[in-house]
Design an enzyme around this catalytic site. Structure first.
Site, PDB file in Angstrom:
ATOM      1  CG  HIS A 159      -9.690  -2.633   8.651  1.00 21.96           C
ATOM      2  ND1 HIS A 159      -8.843  -3.256   9.546  1.00 21.96           N
ATOM      3  CD2 HIS A 159     -10.807  -3.403   8.599  1.00 21.96           C
ATOM      4  CE1 HIS A 159      -9.428  -4.341  10.018  1.00 21.96           C
ATOM      5  NE2 HIS A 159     -10.625  -4.454   9.463  1.00 21.96           N
ATOM      6  CG  ASN A 170      -2.215  -0.794   0.893  1.00 20.36           C
ATOM      7  OD1 ASN A 170      -3.033  -0.369   0.096  1.00 20.36           O
ATOM      8  ND2 ASN A 170      -2.336  -1.966   1.502  1.00 20.36           N
TER       9      ASN A 170
END
Ligand code: GAR
Length: 210
Positions: free
Chosen positions: A109, A14
């Site tokens: 998340h 990420n």
């Protein structure tokens, strides 16, 4: 460009997606510092390869959580960081740090919150029988995996999926969603009012669809 700090604990895919987005000329943010609490984190190498300062801060050297966080906080401020992105940072932060970076601290998340807070989200999604799963980017609040939602991306749970195949599908969505949400926050288009994110009307509702 707004200076962003990224906190990681591992692979850093990420973080890489954020780095790639920041390389685009018209992207409003740049990554000024990457910090990992794990020594061998692959993300540290990825950041250094991209020429971004990357530091390992060993949380085991600090007696108290806050002392570790103070060390990180200092480094972020020294680097001129205005916004912090958690990207697979697997340590719980204390209210001290979270308050200090209130509305300047965002997290990704791997579930459609408020479903499946915590770990093993993909296993639990399969186990529960949901047909739609995904990921969420949100402002961080002291309660774990809680806080005003900036954006979500949904992926189908396919027949025959196991946690790994599902995780892979979600991760691809994460890599699109996180840079899109970061951009909205940096541009001031996704702001918190009354503990909800109010999206600028000029913005598509789903940052992933922009
Ligand atoms: C990502 O799937 C991220 O959503 C998740 O960890 C993975 C990190 O991968 N985060 C959490 O579970 C936070 N509670 P990456 O290091 O390749 O970005």
């Amino acid at each position: 460009k707004t200076k962003v700090g990224v906190l990681i604990s591992g692979r850093g895919s990420n973080m890489q997606a954020l780095l790639d987005a920041c390389r685009e000329e018209d992207f409003p943010a740049e990554i000024a510092l990457v910090i990992s609490n794990k020594a061998g984190a692959q993300g540290l190498d990825r950041a250094r390869e991209a020429g971004v300062p990357a530091e390992f801060v060993d949380h085991t050297l600090f007696e108290a959580r806050e002392a570790f966080e103070k060390a990180i906080d200092e480094k972020l401020r020294e680097a001129g960081v205005k916004l912090v992105c958690l990207a697979g940072f697997m340590r719980i932060l204390t209210p001290w740090f979270i308050d200090r970076w209130k509305d300047k601290l965002i997290n990704i998340h791997p579930s459609l919150l408020p479903a499946f807070k915590g770990v093993s989200t993909h296993e639990r999604a399969i186990e529960s029988g949901v047909r739609i799963h995904g990921c969420t980017v949100h402002f961080v609040r002291p309660e774990m995996d809680d806080g005003p939602i900036i954006g979500q991306a949904a992926v189908p749970v396919m027949p025959g999926d196991d946690a790994d195949t599902l995780a892979r599908r979600v991760l691809e969505a994460e890599h699109r969603l996180y840079p899109a949400c970061l951009k909205l926050v940096v541009e001031g288009k996704a702001r918190v009012t009354a503990e909800r994110v109010r999206m600028d009307p000029s913005t598509a509702c789903d940052p992933d669809r922009r």
